[in-house]
Design a protein around this motif. Structure first.
Motif, PDB file in Angstrom:
ATOM      1  N   GLU A   1      -2.758 -13.685  15.624  1.00  0.00           N
ATOM      2  CA  GLU A   1      -2.133 -13.542  14.308  1.00  0.00           C
ATOM      3  C   GLU A   1      -2.875 -12.476  13.513  1.00  0.00           C
ATOM      4  O   GLU A   1      -4.057 -12.207  13.781  1.00  0.00           O
ATOM      5  CB  GLU A   1      -2.155 -14.873  13.556  1.00  0.00           C
ATOM      6  CG  GLU A   1      -3.563 -15.431  13.365  1.00  0.00           C
ATOM      7  CD  GLU A   1      -3.558 -16.769  12.663  1.00  0.00           C
ATOM      8  OE1 GLU A   1      -3.612 -16.774  11.414  1.00  0.00           O
ATOM      9  OE2 GLU A   1      -3.506 -17.798  13.355  1.00  0.00           O
ATOM     10  N   ALA A   2      -2.195 -11.891  12.538  1.00  0.00           N
ATOM     11  CA  ALA A   2      -2.852 -10.830  11.760  1.00  0.00           C
ATOM     12  C   ALA A   2      -2.094 -10.569  10.453  1.00  0.00           C
ATOM     13  O   ALA A   2      -0.860 -10.664  10.396  1.00  0.00           O
ATOM     14  CB  ALA A   2      -2.924  -9.541  12.571  1.00  0.00           C
ATOM     15  N   TYR A   3      -2.842 -10.234   9.417  1.00  0.00           N
ATOM     16  CA  TYR A   3      -2.280  -9.793   8.143  1.00  0.00           C
ATOM     17  C   TYR A   3      -1.718  -8.385   8.310  1.00  0.00           C
ATOM     18  O   TYR A   3      -2.340  -7.520   8.951  1.00  0.00           O
ATOM     19  CB  TYR A   3      -3.369  -9.797   7.068  1.00  0.00           C
ATOM     20  CG  TYR A   3      -2.972  -9.126   5.773  1.00  0.00           C
ATOM     21  CD1 TYR A   3      -2.138  -9.778   4.861  1.00  0.00           C
ATOM     22  CD2 TYR A   3      -3.428  -7.850   5.462  1.00  0.00           C
ATOM     23  CE1 TYR A   3      -1.778  -9.160   3.666  1.00  0.00           C
ATOM     24  CE2 TYR A   3      -3.075  -7.234   4.271  1.00  0.00           C
ATOM     25  CZ  TYR A   3      -2.246  -7.898   3.379  1.00  0.00           C
ATOM     26  OH  TYR A   3      -1.885  -7.288   2.202  1.00  0.00           O
ATOM     27  N   VAL A   4      -0.556  -8.149   7.719  1.00  0.00           N
ATOM     28  CA  VAL A   4       0.101  -6.848   7.786  1.00  0.00           C
ATOM     29  C   VAL A   4       0.212  -6.283   6.373  1.00  0.00           C
ATOM     30  O   VAL A   4       0.878  -6.867   5.506  1.00  0.00           O
ATOM     31  CB  VAL A   4       1.497  -6.966   8.428  1.00  0.00           C
ATOM     32  CG1 VAL A   4       2.231  -5.630   8.378  1.00  0.00           C
ATOM     33  CG2 VAL A   4       1.381  -7.458   9.873  1.00  0.00           C
ATOM     34  N   THR A   5      -0.452  -5.157   6.126  1.00  0.00           N
ATOM     35  CA  THR A   5      -0.399  -4.523   4.813  1.00  0.00           C
ATOM     36  C   THR A   5       0.828  -3.624   4.692  1.00  0.00           C
ATOM     37  O   THR A   5       1.182  -2.918   5.652  1.00  0.00           O
ATOM     38  CB  THR A   5      -1.673  -3.696   4.554  1.00  0.00           C
ATOM     39  OG1 THR A   5      -1.497  -2.926   3.353  1.00  0.00           O
ATOM     40  CG2 THR A   5      -1.966  -2.739   5.706  1.00  0.00           C
ATOM     41  N   PRO A   6       1.471  -3.599   3.522  1.00  0.00           N
ATOM     42  CA  PRO A   6       2.621  -2.700   3.332  1.00  0.00           C
ATOM     43  C   PRO A   6       2.229  -1.231   3.338  1.00  0.00           C
ATOM     44  O   PRO A   6       3.108  -0.365   3.413  1.00  0.00           O
ATOM     45  CB  PRO A   6       3.181  -3.124   1.973  1.00  0.00           C
ATOM     46  CG  PRO A   6       2.073  -3.827   1.284  1.00  0.00           C
ATOM     47  CD  PRO A   6       1.258  -4.480   2.360  1.00  0.00           C
ATOM     48  N   SER A   7       0.941  -0.935   3.312  1.00  0.00           N
ATOM     49  CA  SER A   7       0.498   0.460   3.393  1.00  0.00           C
ATOM     50  C   SER A   7       0.867   1.097   4.724  1.00  0.00           C
ATOM     51  O   SER A   7       0.873   2.320   4.847  1.00  0.00           O
ATOM     52  CB  SER A   7      -1.020   0.544   3.191  1.00  0.00           C
ATOM     53  OG  SER A   7      -1.381   0.072   1.910  1.00  0.00           O
TER      54      SER A   7
ATOM     55  N   HIS B   1       9.895   4.372  -1.645  1.00  0.00           N
ATOM     56  CA  HIS B   1      10.377   3.649  -2.833  1.00  0.00           C
ATOM     57  C   HIS B   1       9.449   2.513  -3.267  1.00  0.00           C
ATOM     58  O   HIS B   1       9.694   1.888  -4.293  1.00  0.00           O
ATOM     59  CB  HIS B   1      11.776   3.080  -2.563  1.00  0.00           C
ATOM     60  CG  HIS B   1      11.905   2.327  -1.277  1.00  0.00           C
ATOM     61  ND1 HIS B   1      11.222   1.155  -1.017  1.00  0.00           N
ATOM     62  CD2 HIS B   1      12.635   2.592  -0.162  1.00  0.00           C
ATOM     63  CE1 HIS B   1      11.540   0.711   0.190  1.00  0.00           C
ATOM     64  NE2 HIS B   1      12.387   1.575   0.747  1.00  0.00           N
ATOM     65  N   HIS B   2       8.424   2.192  -2.506  1.00  0.00           N
ATOM     66  CA  HIS B   2       7.428   1.164  -2.853  1.00  0.00           C
ATOM     67  C   HIS B   2       7.998  -0.249  -2.940  1.00  0.00           C
ATOM     68  O   HIS B   2       7.298  -1.153  -3.411  1.00  0.00           O
ATOM     69  CB  HIS B   2       6.724   1.515  -4.177  1.00  0.00           C
ATOM     70  CG  HIS B   2       5.887   2.749  -4.088  1.00  0.00           C
ATOM     71  ND1 HIS B   2       4.608   2.758  -3.578  1.00  0.00           N
ATOM     72  CD2 HIS B   2       6.175   4.045  -4.428  1.00  0.00           C
ATOM     73  CE1 HIS B   2       4.129   3.990  -3.614  1.00  0.00           C
ATOM     74  NE2 HIS B   2       5.051   4.800  -4.117  1.00  0.00           N
ATOM     75  N   ARG B   3       9.224  -0.465  -2.482  1.00  0.00           N
ATOM     76  CA  ARG B   3       9.780  -1.828  -2.483  1.00  0.00           C
ATOM     77  C   ARG B   3       9.372  -2.506  -1.167  1.00  0.00           C
ATOM     78  O   ARG B   3      10.203  -2.751  -0.289  1.00  0.00           O
ATOM     79  CB  ARG B   3      11.297  -1.798  -2.655  1.00  0.00           C
ATOM     80  CG  ARG B   3      11.745  -1.273  -4.010  1.00  0.00           C
ATOM     81  CD  ARG B   3      13.227  -1.505  -4.242  1.00  0.00           C
ATOM     82  NE  ARG B   3      14.054  -0.802  -3.280  1.00  0.00           N
ATOM     83  CZ  ARG B   3      14.464   0.466  -3.416  1.00  0.00           C
ATOM     84  NH1 ARG B   3      14.106   1.163  -4.488  1.00  0.00           N
ATOM     85  NH2 ARG B   3      15.222   1.035  -2.504  1.00  0.00           N
ATOM     86  N   VAL B   4       8.094  -2.786  -1.064  1.00  0.00           N
ATOM     87  CA  VAL B   4       7.536  -3.375   0.154  1.00  0.00           C
ATOM     88  C   VAL B   4       6.530  -4.455  -0.238  1.00  0.00           C
ATOM     89  O   VAL B   4       5.939  -4.412  -1.325  1.00  0.00           O
ATOM     90  CB  VAL B   4       6.844  -2.312   1.034  1.00  0.00           C
ATOM     91  CG1 VAL B   4       7.869  -1.361   1.636  1.00  0.00           C
ATOM     92  CG2 VAL B   4       5.790  -1.536   0.244  1.00  0.00           C
ATOM     93  N   VAL B   5       6.335  -5.412   0.636  1.00  0.00           N
ATOM     94  CA  VAL B   5       5.380  -6.499   0.388  1.00  0.00           C
ATOM     95  C   VAL B   5       4.594  -6.782   1.668  1.00  0.00           C
ATOM     96  O   VAL B   5       5.043  -6.460   2.773  1.00  0.00           O
ATOM     97  CB  VAL B   5       6.099  -7.793  -0.062  1.00  0.00           C
ATOM     98  CG1 VAL B   5       6.761  -7.606  -1.410  1.00  0.00           C
ATOM     99  CG2 VAL B   5       7.122  -8.246   0.978  1.00  0.00           C
ATOM    100  N   PRO B   6       3.414  -7.408   1.546  1.00  0.00           N
ATOM    101  CA  PRO B   6       2.663  -7.781   2.752  1.00  0.00           C
ATOM    102  C   PRO B   6       3.364  -8.900   3.515  1.00  0.00           C
ATOM    103  O   PRO B   6       4.254  -9.578   2.995  1.00  0.00           O
ATOM    104  CB  PRO B   6       1.331  -8.286   2.180  1.00  0.00           C
ATOM    105  CG  PRO B   6       1.295  -7.838   0.755  1.00  0.00           C
ATOM    106  CD  PRO B   6       2.714  -7.752   0.319  1.00  0.00           C
TER     107      PRO B   6
END
Length: 219
Positions: A80-86, A94-99
């Motif tokens: 498992e792993a955290y996924v950054t919107p970067s 458009h920056h409409r992203v979330v982790p």
């Protein structure tokens, strides 16, 4: 389990997860409420119609003595792993992203069977040990320990077997994202290098639906 269609794995992937799991949570409902123990399991695909998960616990752990109401459940976890919107190309658009969090898991349901038989338990311990010692230059074997010592240790544990009735598995690996996002997630995980990142990146690439469709077109 909440299971969108994007994240439903095929049977071969589920069998692979069960065969290579580490320790998993055995959960039972008893007259006194829920009880859980983290145990190393081995997967026997030939047991029963759907296979079985086989493990052991300390005799002093009274979970094995408590009557089970309904089925037992084992929660099996993969990487498992955290996924950054970067890592998403859309961030620059458009920056409409979330982790989010990518992961592999399975909820295994079945009948709990207790084995209080030293010969059965010894066979299980040998198989489990051999699997985890495989690949070492000098693998440890049960036979290296004194026989009387092994006998005492076997009397201190009991075997448990979950005869599988059904499995609900979820491989949440960004399959619902555009191909560019999937590539960004895989590359970001490979570069970050935290625990499980490489394994999750490999799974993201292996389960990329765009790559699978491209492969079918090539053939």
């Amino acid at each position: 389990m909440y299971l969108p269609k994007h994240f439903v794995p095929d049977e071969a992937a589920v069998r692979e997860l069960l065969a290579h799991q580490g320790a998993s949570d055995l959960i039972t409902m008893t007259p006194e409420g829920l009880v859980a123990t983290l145990l190393p399991f081995e997967y026997d695909p030939e047991a029963g119609e759907h296979g079985a998960l086989i493990g052991h616990m300390a005799r002093g752990n009274d979970q094995w003595r408590r009557p089970v109401q309904g089925e037992a459940m084992v929660i099996v976890r993969g990487p498992e792993a955290y996924v950054t919107p970067s890592w998403y190309p859309a961030k620059e658009e458009h920056h409409r992203v979330v982790p989010t969090w990518n992961y592999i898991t399975a909820h295994v349901y079945g009948q709990l069977v207790v084995h209080d038989d030293p010969a059965w338990i010894e066979g299980h311990i040998r198989r489990l040990t051999d699997r985890h010692e495989a690949g070492r230059a000098e693998p440890w074997s049960v036979d290296q320990a004194p026989a009387k010592f092994v006998e005492r240790q076997l009397r201190a544990i009991v075997g448990v077997e979950v005869v599988i009735s059904r499995v609900e598995a979820k491989f949440k690996l960004s399959q619902n994202q555009p191909q560019g996002t999937i590539e960004g997630v895989a590359a970001g995980l490979e570069a970050r290098g935290r625990a499980d990142d490489a394994a999750v990146a490999a799974a993201v690439r292996a389960h990329d639906p765009h790559a699978a469709r491209a492969g079918r077109r090539e053939h």
